[in-house]
Write a protein that holds these residues in place. Structure first.
Motif, PDB file in Angstrom:
ATOM      1  N   THR A  24       0.832  -1.208   0.000  1.00 54.99           N
ATOM      2  CA  THR A  24       0.000   0.000   0.000  1.00 54.99           C
ATOM      3  C   THR A  24       0.864   1.254   0.000  1.00 54.99           C
ATOM      4  OG1 THR A  24      -1.759  -1.170   1.195  1.00 54.99           O
ATOM      5  CG2 THR A  24      -1.785   1.243   1.276  1.00 54.99           C
ATOM      6  N   GLU A  25       1.939   1.243   0.795  1.00 55.34           N
ATOM      7  CA  GLU A  25       2.815   2.413   0.856  1.00 55.34           C
ATOM      8  C   GLU A  25       3.558   2.626  -0.462  1.00 55.34           C
ATOM      9  OE1 GLU A  25       4.595   3.557   4.918  1.00 55.34           O
ATOM     10  OE2 GLU A  25       4.706   1.366   4.869  1.00 55.34           O
ATOM     11  N   ILE A  26       3.988   1.536  -1.101  1.00 52.70           N
ATOM     12  CA  ILE A  26       4.689   1.661  -2.389  1.00 52.70           C
ATOM     13  C   ILE A  26       3.772   2.277  -3.434  1.00 52.70           C
ATOM     14  CG2 ILE A  26       5.720   0.364  -4.297  1.00 52.70           C
ATOM     15  CD1 ILE A  26       6.754  -1.636  -2.190  1.00 52.70           C
ATOM     16  N   LEU A  27       2.545   1.763  -3.517  1.00 53.56           N
ATOM     17  CA  LEU A  27       1.603   2.303  -4.497  1.00 53.56           C
ATOM     18  C   LEU A  27       1.207   3.738  -4.165  1.00 53.56           C
ATOM     19  CD1 LEU A  27      -0.660  -0.818  -5.151  1.00 53.56           C
ATOM     20  CD2 LEU A  27       1.031   0.212  -6.694  1.00 53.56           C
ATOM     21  N   ALA A  28       1.163   4.063  -2.882  1.00 52.34           N
ATOM     22  CA  ALA A  28       0.852   5.446  -2.495  1.00 52.34           C
ATOM     23  C   ALA A  28       1.980   6.381  -2.932  1.00 52.34           C
ATOM     24  CB  ALA A  28       0.644   5.524  -0.981  1.00 52.34           C
ATOM     25  N   MET A  29       3.242   5.936  -2.765  1.00 51.83           N
ATOM     26  CA  MET A  29       4.367   6.748  -3.235  1.00 51.83           C
ATOM     27  C   MET A  29       4.305   6.920  -4.743  1.00 51.83           C
ATOM     28  SD  MET A  29       7.897   5.931  -1.186  1.00 51.83           S
ATOM     29  CE  MET A  29       7.921   4.182  -1.560  1.00 51.83           C
ATOM     30  N   ALA A  30       3.966   5.835  -5.451  1.00 46.56           N
ATOM     31  CA  ALA A  30       3.874   5.908  -6.907  1.00 46.56           C
ATOM     32  C   ALA A  30       2.800   6.904  -7.328  1.00 46.56           C
ATOM     33  CB  ALA A  30       3.581   4.522  -7.479  1.00 46.56           C
ATOM     34  N   LYS A  31       1.647   6.813  -6.698  1.00 44.53           N
ATOM     35  CA  LYS A  31       0.547   7.723  -7.046  1.00 44.53           C
ATOM     36  C   LYS A  31       0.918   9.168  -6.734  1.00 44.53           C
ATOM     37  CE  LYS A  31      -4.384   8.535  -6.275  1.00 44.53           C
ATOM     38  NZ  LYS A  31      -5.606   8.070  -5.546  1.00 44.53           N
ATOM     39  N   ALA A  32       1.570   9.388  -5.585  1.00 47.38           N
ATOM     40  CA  ALA A  32       1.938  10.746  -5.184  1.00 47.38           C
ATOM     41  C   ALA A  32       2.927  11.376  -6.149  1.00 47.38           C
ATOM     42  CB  ALA A  32       2.524  10.726  -3.773  1.00 47.38           C
ATOM     43  N   ASN A  33       3.667  10.525  -6.857  1.00 46.41           N
ATOM     44  CA  ASN A  33       4.689  11.025  -7.777  1.00 46.41           C
ATOM     45  C   ASN A  33       4.325  10.781  -9.239  1.00 46.41           C
ATOM     46  OD1 ASN A  33       7.099  11.985  -6.033  1.00 46.41           O
ATOM     47  ND2 ASN A  33       6.500  10.038  -5.096  1.00 46.41           N
ATOM     48  N   ASN A  34       3.042  10.497  -9.482  1.00 46.67           N
ATOM     49  CA  ASN A  34       2.511  10.361 -10.843  1.00 46.67           C
ATOM     50  C   ASN A  34       3.185   9.252 -11.646  1.00 46.67           C
ATOM     51  OD1 ASN A  34       0.703  12.652 -10.568  1.00 46.67           O
ATOM     52  ND2 ASN A  34       2.525  13.958 -10.719  1.00 46.67           N
ATOM     53  N   VAL A  35       3.481   8.147 -10.976  1.00 46.39           N
ATOM     54  CA  VAL A  35       3.998   6.973 -11.677  1.00 46.39           C
ATOM     55  C   VAL A  35       2.799   6.099 -12.031  1.00 46.39           C
ATOM     56  CG1 VAL A  35       5.464   4.938 -11.523  1.00 46.39           C
ATOM     57  CG2 VAL A  35       6.164   7.078 -10.427  1.00 46.39           C
ATOM     58  N   PRO A  36       2.510   5.870 -13.321  1.00 44.63           N
ATOM     59  CA  PRO A  36       1.283   5.186 -13.736  1.00 44.63           C
ATOM     60  C   PRO A  36       1.359   3.667 -13.595  1.00 44.63           C
ATOM     61  CG  PRO A  36       2.571   5.779 -15.656  1.00 44.63           C
ATOM     62  CD  PRO A  36       3.309   6.343 -14.468  1.00 44.63           C
ATOM     63  N   ALA A  37       1.428   3.200 -12.352  1.00 46.62           N
ATOM     64  CA  ALA A  37       1.445   1.758 -12.097  1.00 46.62           C
ATOM     65  C   ALA A  37       0.432   1.458 -11.000  1.00 46.62           C
ATOM     66  CB  ALA A  37       2.844   1.306 -11.680  1.00 46.62           C
ATOM     67  N   ASP A  38      -0.363   0.412 -11.198  1.00 42.25           N
ATOM     68  CA  ASP A  38      -1.380   0.071 -10.218  1.00 42.25           C
ATOM     69  C   ASP A  38      -1.143  -1.281  -9.575  1.00 42.25           C
ATOM     70  OD1 ASP A  38      -1.912  -1.566 -12.332  1.00 42.25           O
ATOM     71  OD2 ASP A  38      -3.909  -0.753 -12.759  1.00 42.25           O
ATOM     72  N   ASN A  39       0.074  -1.830  -9.763  1.00 38.57           N
ATOM     73  CA  ASN A  39       0.384  -3.114  -9.147  1.00 38.57           C
ATOM     74  C   ASN A  39       1.876  -3.162  -8.846  1.00 38.57           C
ATOM     75  OD1 ASN A  39       0.080  -5.669  -8.110  1.00 38.57           O
ATOM     76  ND2 ASN A  39      -0.925  -6.512  -9.921  1.00 38.57           N
ATOM     77  N   VAL A  40       2.270  -4.058  -7.955  1.00 40.21           N
ATOM     78  CA  VAL A  40       3.661  -4.285  -7.605  1.00 40.21           C
ATOM     79  C   VAL A  40       3.933  -5.771  -7.807  1.00 40.21           C
ATOM     80  CG1 VAL A  40       5.450  -4.089  -5.838  1.00 40.21           C
ATOM     81  CG2 VAL A  40       3.562  -2.435  -5.903  1.00 40.21           C
ATOM     82  N   TYR A  41       5.045  -6.087  -8.464  1.00 38.40           N
ATOM     83  CA  TYR A  41       5.382  -7.475  -8.745  1.00 38.40           C
ATOM     84  C   TYR A  41       6.625  -7.896  -7.963  1.00 38.40           C
ATOM     85  CZ  TYR A  41       2.082  -7.118 -12.599  1.00 38.40           C
ATOM     86  OH  TYR A  41       0.941  -6.933 -13.336  1.00 38.40           O
ATOM     87  N   VAL A  42       6.634  -9.170  -7.600  1.00 37.35           N
ATOM     88  CA  VAL A  42       7.778  -9.765  -6.908  1.00 37.35           C
ATOM     89  C   VAL A  42       8.367 -10.826  -7.821  1.00 37.35           C
ATOM     90  CG1 VAL A  42       8.559 -11.038  -4.871  1.00 37.35           C
ATOM     91  CG2 VAL A  42       6.688  -9.372  -4.671  1.00 37.35           C
ATOM     92  N   PHE A  43       9.707 -10.813  -7.978  1.00 41.56           N
ATOM     93  CA  PHE A  43      10.342 -11.854  -8.788  1.00 41.56           C
ATOM     94  C   PHE A  43      11.336 -12.646  -7.948  1.00 41.56           C
ATOM     95  CE2 PHE A  43      12.676  -7.933  -9.411  1.00 41.56           C
ATOM     96  CZ  PHE A  43      14.018  -8.283  -9.475  1.00 41.56           C
ATOM     97  N   ASP A  44      11.510 -13.911  -8.323  1.00 44.43           N
ATOM     98  CA  ASP A  44      12.225 -14.891  -7.503  1.00 44.43           C
ATOM     99  C   ASP A  44      13.739 -14.879  -7.748  1.00 44.43           C
ATOM    100  OD1 ASP A  44      11.847 -15.776 -10.093  1.00 44.43           O
ATOM    101  OD2 ASP A  44      11.562 -17.881  -9.538  1.00 44.43           O
ATOM    102  N   ALA A  45      14.385 -13.777  -7.425  1.00 39.30           N
ATOM    103  CA  ALA A  45      15.832 -13.672  -7.636  1.00 39.30           C
ATOM    104  C   ALA A  45      16.633 -14.543  -6.676  1.00 39.30           C
ATOM    105  CB  ALA A  45      16.264 -12.220  -7.493  1.00 39.30           C
ATOM    106  N   SER A  46      16.011 -14.998  -5.580  1.00 37.43           N
ATOM    107  CA  SER A  46      16.747 -15.786  -4.590  1.00 37.43           C
ATOM    108  C   SER A  46      17.261 -17.101  -5.160  1.00 37.43           C
ATOM    109  CB  SER A  46      15.867 -16.059  -3.374  1.00 37.43           C
ATOM    110  OG  SER A  46      14.691 -16.763  -3.744  1.00 37.43           O
ATOM    111  N   LYS A  47      16.678 -17.569  -6.253  1.00 35.52           N
ATOM    112  CA  LYS A  47      17.197 -18.792  -6.859  1.00 35.52           C
ATOM    113  C   LYS A  47      18.548 -18.548  -7.510  1.00 35.52           C
ATOM    114  CE  LYS A  47      14.977 -18.310 -11.421  1.00 35.52           C
ATOM    115  NZ  LYS A  47      14.013 -18.891 -12.369  1.00 35.52           N
ATOM    116  N   GLN A  48      18.883 -17.299  -7.745  1.00 34.69           N
ATOM    117  CA  GLN A  48      20.149 -16.946  -8.390  1.00 34.69           C
ATOM    118  C   GLN A  48      21.155 -16.354  -7.411  1.00 34.69           C
ATOM    119  OE1 GLN A  48      17.646 -14.589 -10.554  1.00 34.69           O
ATOM    120  NE2 GLN A  48      17.583 -15.819 -12.425  1.00 34.69           N
ATOM    121  N   THR A  49      20.708 -15.496  -6.489  1.00 34.65           N
ATOM    122  CA  THR A  49      21.625 -14.753  -5.637  1.00 34.65           C
ATOM    123  C   THR A  49      20.888 -14.250  -4.403  1.00 34.65           C
ATOM    124  OG1 THR A  49      23.115 -12.838  -5.584  1.00 34.65           O
ATOM    125  CG2 THR A  49      21.131 -12.614  -6.885  1.00 34.65           C
TER     126      THR A  49
END
Length: 420
Positions: free
Chosen positions: A197-222
């Motif tokens: 919620t805080e990430i999307l609120a920061m995005a909205k406050a700064n006019n970043v046109p994204a309505d979702n946050v994605y997580v990717f599985d980098a732990s399998k690499q590093t």
């Protein structure tokens, strides 16, 4: 007393040096020794990578392999564009194969030596194979486009070649999030949480046109923490890796995402393209000047007629390598200036100076913490951990009166654990 006077009084009472040193103490002893050795070894890798690449390309010219591949391609297809693309196949396959032992050392063995990789050799090899397939396709298109320019504009191909290179670079941020990144990692929507919620609120406050946050599985690499705001237009997405969620506090994650949003808001994709345009222009101009003169002297021995012959690619590769190596301090500084700007934006957006300082120490697990001034200019494409921690504490001192009471104290975080 006015708010300004209160802020000044609070800032004077806060010891920036002591606060910075408290964070630097997180990376001491074996952790710092390993970090310094890993990063300083990278200085030599810059040189050795260039020398090995030059040696391999010189061998392709000296032993006539490049000329034979060009002749082979010419016998099979008539159209020049198809000829250059066909030449590309043995070129990239052979150079990759010859350099494979060195690649295994630098990208697999050395990463495990310093506990920077979680991959088995089979998993690493699979990703290398995927990258190789991409280089065959994308490289062939870029190679054909560059040589088409060389054939049609022999006097000005350095200018048009720069433009084409920038076009490929510009398309990368648009296409990579959708077509390339999922080849290496799985992206899933972030679960509902206060942090999301805080990430999307920061995005909205700064006019970043994204309505979702994605997580990717980098732990399998590093175990490295990472995040980004990638894409352009319809492909824009906010992403963070699972290491950031699992290894850091919500305050640290929020600080990182503020930094990443800064890259988008400040238009760093376009600023980087503009900065690198000058670098590429100089590199192409150098190759345009030097290649014909070298071919006039050695071309008959190599079996290469002129620059428009695809067989000249190893020569151009050598010249590009030399020029880009010489430009390393400039290219690193172009990137670093944008990173500093994103750091400042992130501190204002997230208002988590201690979170950002602590993240800077985590990043210093593999990035030298306190380099010299010249060392940072030449070899660092991001600010050092010391400079990031100090910037954070300076920001904290200026805004101390505005922060909640629990954030005002001088923090003394625990040292980072030593990796096995």
């Amino acid at each position: 007393m006015s708010i300004t006077m209160l802020a000044a009084s609070a800032a004077a009472a806060f010891d920036v040096d002591a606060a910075t040193r408290a964070y630097l103490a997180m990376v001491e002893g074996p952790v710092r020794a390993r970090s310094d050795a890993y990063f300083e070894g990278g200085y030599w890798l810059l040189l050795w990578n260039a020398l090995f690449g030059i040696a391999v390309n010189w061998a392709l010219l000296h032993f006539g392999w490049s000329a034979r591949w060009s002749a082979w391609a010419a016998r099979r297809v008539r159209r020049p564009a198809l000829r250059t693309m066909l030449y590309w196949l043995p070129y990239v396959a052979v150079t990759t194969l010859i350099l494979l032992p060195w690649t295994i050392y630098t990208d697999f063995w050395r990463e495990h030596q310093y506990a920077m990789s979680n991959q088995s050799f089979a998993a690493w090899s699979s990703e290398e194979a995927t990258g190789f397939a991409l280089s065959l396709i994308v490289g062939a298109l870029a190679f054909a486009a560059i040589y088409a320019v060389i054939r049609r504009a022999p006097r000005s191909w350095w200018l048009w070649g720069t433009g084409l290179t920038l076009a490929f670079v510009a398309f990368g941020p648009l296409l990579a999030p959708v077509f390339v990144a999922p080849l290496f990692n799985t992206y899933t929507p972030m679960a509902e949480s206060p942090l999301r919620t805080e990430i999307l609120a920061m995005a909205k406050a700064n006019n970043v046109p994204a309505d979702n946050v994605y997580v990717f599985d980098a732990s399998k690499q590093t175990d490295r923490i990472s995040a980004n705001v990638s894409g352009l237009g319809p492909t824009i997405r906010i992403s963070l890796n699972d290491n950031l969620l699992n290894r850091t506090s919500p305050e640290e994650s929020k600080a990182v995402m503020g930094h990443e949003l800064g890259h988008y808001v400040r238009g760093h994709v376009w600023k980087l393209i503009g900065g690198f345009a000058l670098v590429f222009l100089a590199v192409f101009l150098f190759a345009w000047f030097a290649a014909p003169r070298l071919l006039a002297r050695y071309g008959a021995r190599w079996g290469v007629r002129d620059v428009a012959d695809p067989a000249s690619l190893p020569l151009l590769s050598i010249l590009f390598t030399i020029a880009m190596l010489a430009a390393t301090p400039l290219t690193n500084s172009i990137i670093r200036v944008n990173e500093i700007e994103a750091d400042a934006f992130g501190l204002d957006a997230a208002r988590e100076p201690d979170g950002f300082a602590q993240v800077a120490m985590r990043l210093s697990e593999y990035r030298k913490l306190e380099p010299g001034t010249l060392e940072e200019i030449v070899f660092f494409d991001h600010p050092s951990g010391y400079n990031r921690a100090r910037m954070s504490m300076e920001w904290k001192a200026r805004h101390l009166a505005e922060l909640p009471p629990e954030q005002r104290a001088l923090q003394r975080p625990a040292p980072l654990p030593v990796k096995d």
